[in-house]
Design an enzyme around this catalytic site. Structure first.
Site: not given
Ligand code: FPP
Length: 243
Positions: A21, A38, A132
Site C-alpha cells: 500500500d 504503481h 519460493l
Molecule cells: C495500493 O496502493 C496498491 C495497489 C492497489 C496496487 C499494487 C500494485 C503494485 C505494487 C504493482 C505490482 C503489480 C503486480 C501485478 C505484481 P494505493 O494505490 O492504494 O496507494 P494509496 O493508498 O497511497 O493511494
C-alpha cells in the site's frame, strides 16, 4: 540490491503476505501520477521477492489488485492491468531461473483474455519450481473467496455435517498454501482490506509507515525481526517451565 549484511534470525515465517500500500501517496508527494507510483511499486518487488527467497521464506503472497479496485478510475485500472502484463513479460524468465513458482489467487474472469493466457502460461512454466511460491492476488477479495468456496461446497453436495476447517480450506484459492504466518502492510494503514481474511486468523501483523515503493530488503528484514519478538499462542496459554 544493497550489499548490507543481514543478521540470521532464529524463526523464519514459512508464509509472508504483503499488502503493498501507499503507491498513490508516494507518487502524489513527488508530484507524479498514481500510475507512476504503481510502476515504482514494481521496481522494488524484484528485490523483495529475491530477499524473501534468501531469508528462507517459502511462500510469498502479494496483494496486487483487489475486487474493490474495480471502483478506481478507468485509466488506473487499465494501467494496473498493463503493469501486471509488463511485469510478467519482464520478470518471468528471471523468476523461473530463480526457482520461483508463480500462482494466481482470485478471479481471472473479468480480466483481459490475453492477460489471462499469459498468467496461465506463467503458472504452467514455473509449476515445478521449489525455491519460493509466489501467490499473486489479482482480482482477489477475501469475502468473494469465501462465497466462492461456499458455492462450490453446495454445488458439490458436500455433507456439511462433517465440514471442518481443513475441508473448507480445500475450496479456497489458497488451498495449496499454508496459512500466512506474517502479514505486512505498508504505508501506515491499519486495516486488512479484505485480504486473506480466513487464512490470517492467527497470522502476526506488521505495520510500517514506509510507502510500498520504498519498501525493500531492509524493510522486510525489520519485519522479520519484529516477527521473531512475537509469542504465537494460537489461543492457548504460554508454557512456563516447571508448571
Ligand atoms: C495500493 O496502493 C496498491 C495497489 C492497489 C496496487 C499494487 C500494485 C503494485 C505494487 C504493482 C505490482 C503489480 C503486480 C501485478 C505484481 P494505493 O494505490 O492504494 O496507494 P494509496 O493508498 O497511497 O493511494
Amino acid at each position: 540490491m544493497s550489499k548490507e549484511i543481514f543478521e540470521t534470525l532464529p524463526k523464519i515465517p514459512t508464509h509472508v503476505a504483503i499488502i503493498m500500500d501507499g503507491n498513490g501517496r508516494w507518487a502524489l508527494e513527488k508530484g507524479l501520477s498514481r500510475l507512476a507510483g504503481h510502476k515504482a511499486g514494481t521496481e522494488n518487488l524484484r528485490e523483495v521477492i529475491e530477499a524473501s527467497a534468501e531469508f528462507g521464506i517459502k511462500y510469498l503472497t502479494i496483494y496486487a489488485f483487489s475486487t474493490e479496485n474495480w471502483n478506481r478510475p478507468k485509466e488506473e485500472i487499465q494501467g494496473l492491468m498493463r503493469i501486471f502484463r509488463t511485469m510478467l513479460d519482464r520478470e518471468l524468465n528471471n523468476l523461473h531461473k530463480n526457482g520461483v513458482q508463480l500462482r494466481h489467487i482470485g478471479r481471472l474472469d473479468g480480466i483481459d483474455k490475453k492477460l489471462q493466457k499469459k498468467v496461465h502460461e506463467s503458472i504452467e512454466l514455473t509449476k515445478n519450481n521449489q525455491t519460493l511460491v509466489l501467490n499473486v492476488a489479482f482480482n482477489y477479495g477475501g469475502r468473494d473467496e469465501i462465497l466462492q468456496a461456499v458455492k462450490h461446497i453446495v454445488a458439490n453436495g458436500v455433507n456439511v455435517e462433517n465440514l471442518d476447517d481443513a475441508q473448507f480450506e480445500k475450496y479456497l484459492y489458497t488451498a495449496e498454501s499454508p496459512d500466512p504466518d506474517l502479514v505486512i502492510r505498508t504505508s501506515g494503514e491499519f486495516r486488512c482490506s479484505n485480504f486473506l481474511i480466513w487464512q490470517s486468523a492467527y497470522a502476526e501483523w506488521y505495520f510500517t509507515p514506509t510507502y510500498w515503493p520504498d519498501f525493500n530488503k531492509k524493510g522486510l528484514h525489520q519485519a522479520l525481526v519484529a516477527y521473531n519478538e512475537r509469542d504465537r499462542r494460537y489461543g492457548k496459554v504460554k508454557q512456563v517451565k516447571g508448571k
